[in-house]
Motif scaffolding. Sequence first.
Motif, mmCIF file in Angstrom:
data_model
loop_
_atom_site.group_PDB
_atom_site.id
_atom_site.type_symbol
_atom_site.label_atom_id
_atom_site.label_comp_id
_atom_site.label_asym_id
_atom_site.label_seq_id
_atom_site.Cartn_x
_atom_site.Cartn_y
_atom_site.Cartn_z
ATOM 1 N N GLU A 375 -13.934 -4.443 -45.733
ATOM 2 C CA GLU A 375 -13.971 -4.901 -44.344
ATOM 3 C C GLU A 375 -12.571 -5.155 -43.806
ATOM 4 N N ASN A 376 -11.726 -5.791 -44.600
ATOM 5 C CA ASN A 376 -10.363 -6.079 -44.148
ATOM 6 C C ASN A 376 -9.541 -4.801 -43.992
ATOM 7 N N ALA A 377 -9.748 -3.841 -44.887
ATOM 8 C CA ALA A 377 -9.011 -2.579 -44.801
ATOM 9 C C ALA A 377 -9.364 -1.825 -43.523
ATOM 10 N N LYS A 378 -10.633 -1.797 -43.159
ATOM 11 C CA LYS A 378 -11.045 -1.105 -41.932
ATOM 12 C C LYS A 378 -10.409 -1.745 -40.698
ATOM 13 N N LYS A 379 -10.297 -3.055 -40.699
ATOM 14 C CA LYS A 379 -9.657 -3.740 -39.570
ATOM 15 C C LYS A 379 -8.189 -3.340 -39.451
ATOM 16 N N VAL A 380 -7.495 -3.268 -40.589
ATOM 17 C CA VAL A 380 -6.088 -2.859 -40.577
ATOM 18 C C VAL A 380 -5.950 -1.433 -40.062
ATOM 19 N N ALA A 381 -6.814 -0.540 -40.526
ATOM 20 C CA ALA A 381 -6.741 0.863 -40.115
ATOM 21 C C ALA A 381 -6.946 1.003 -38.610
ATOM 22 N N ARG A 382 -7.922 0.296 -38.076
ATOM 23 C CA ARG A 382 -8.186 0.388 -36.634
ATOM 24 C C ARG A 382 -7.013 -0.143 -35.819
ATOM 25 N N LYS A 383 -6.371 -1.182 -36.313
ATOM 26 C CA LYS A 383 -5.285 -1.814 -35.566
ATOM 27 C C LYS A 383 -3.976 -1.045 -35.674
ATOM 28 N N LYS A 384 -3.659 -0.498 -36.861
ATOM 29 C CA LYS A 384 -2.336 0.068 -37.100
ATOM 30 C C LYS A 384 -2.255 1.578 -36.957
ATOM 31 N N PHE A 385 -3.335 2.305 -37.262
ATOM 32 C CA PHE A 385 -3.226 3.750 -37.433
ATOM 33 C C PHE A 385 -3.938 4.583 -36.377
ATOM 34 N N SER A 386 -4.476 3.956 -35.347
ATOM 35 C CA SER A 386 -5.151 4.710 -34.295
ATOM 36 C C SER A 386 -5.183 3.868 -33.026
ATOM 37 N N GLY A 387 -5.690 4.458 -31.952
ATOM 38 C CA GLY A 387 -5.898 3.695 -30.732
ATOM 39 C C GLY A 387 -4.783 3.821 -29.714
ATOM 40 N N GLN A 388 -5.032 3.231 -28.559
ATOM 41 C CA GLN A 388 -4.134 3.354 -27.419
ATOM 42 C C GLN A 388 -2.779 2.715 -27.672
ATOM 43 N N ALA A 389 -2.756 1.592 -28.376
ATOM 44 C CA ALA A 389 -1.484 0.901 -28.608
ATOM 45 C C ALA A 389 -0.521 1.779 -29.403
#
Length: 409
Positions: A375-389
């Motif tokens: 669960e924690n790894a998925k949160k890191v991936a969403r925040k750091k490795f993809s997305g508009q930011a």
Amino acid sequence: MASGKIELLIFAPSVPLEETPNGVCTYARNLMALLQGLGAIKAGLVAKSGSPPGLQHDGTYGYYLSQRSLLRRLTLRMFGVDAYESMMAWKFGRFVKNGPMQNSRCVIEMEEAFGQSRAVATHAGAPVVVRLHGPWFLVGRAQGVLDDARYRARVQREGEAIFSAAAVSAPSRFVLDAVEKFYEKKIDKKTVLPNPLPVYASDEQWKFDPENKTVVFVGRFDKVKGADIFIEAMFKLASRREAVRAIFVGPDDDRMQIGDGTPQSRKDFVAWCEERYAIACPIEFLGRKNGPEVTRIRKAAAVCVVSSRTEIFSYAVAEAFAQGVPTVASRVGGIPEIIEDGRTGLLFESEDADGLGACVQAVLDAPELALRLSENAKKVARKKFSGQALADAYLAFYQEVADVRAGGA
């Protein structure tokens, strides 16, 4: 700030990108997808081998730097790899200068390999961003390459290219610091931008299964990826009759440089382990697999292992994070910038097969640990490795490089 759309030309070793098992190609594919839809930038692609990529998707276009096989063979045979790389840099530079990318806000991005970027910048007349994928002073030594004249010449050329670039970007703070320490110089314009990743669909995400004891390694059999460490760790677990199913995904024909520089095959190393531990090989070798196949295999694992001796970034770790697969990795290079030990994954010391095995066993024996890491790894991936930011951060960096050139044009 200057106005007008930025034209970004990304260099890749080979195309089609999705069929090339190479970290630079993976980065180029993911970066083009990340930038898709941003109205302020248009990303194109150039490669020195492979098949013409054609149109990639809306808002991007593909270029192909043709490479005649006869010319390649003759150049390599008569003048060696250095002359060949110089020739390709010249062709790339002329291609850009004479091609359709005449915008004053054109930016080229390419890896540091062989120091090609310096010649490309000279011939293309456009600013070049060097993306640090694997400087030879790090990767070459980790592979066991001899410290000879050829090694030193390549390291020197790469250093000259890095420090003469319009800007340098890197996927980790580790590699930026390592470059500046090794060459004893500071890079004027630099930034850390994590390698982008695709967003995996819900049916590609890991799901906990208390009966699953599958441990997966994805990579080459070489010293950099530490495949021998993984193999020996699995032999040690099997010799203690631990219930583990080990899977190795990677080419069948890779060879590793051992202590005296002699190449050793994976088959020979496995035979050595069988004799040492007096058991049959406990590992299934699946050979090379494409991206979707690796995604499927990784999803079905209980643990993903990365046992590298050095890593600039580690796609294997980041992709496992994005799928939510509990991950065990060596504490080297840029990996600790991704993994927080005990929270998003487990770290072991490099070269420590016993430590690797202990971490694997800890995840297999503790369902609550596996679920927490996932669960924690998925949160890191969403925040750091993809997305508009992340897309905005890349765009801002390219805009800054382009504005310097446009302002002086």
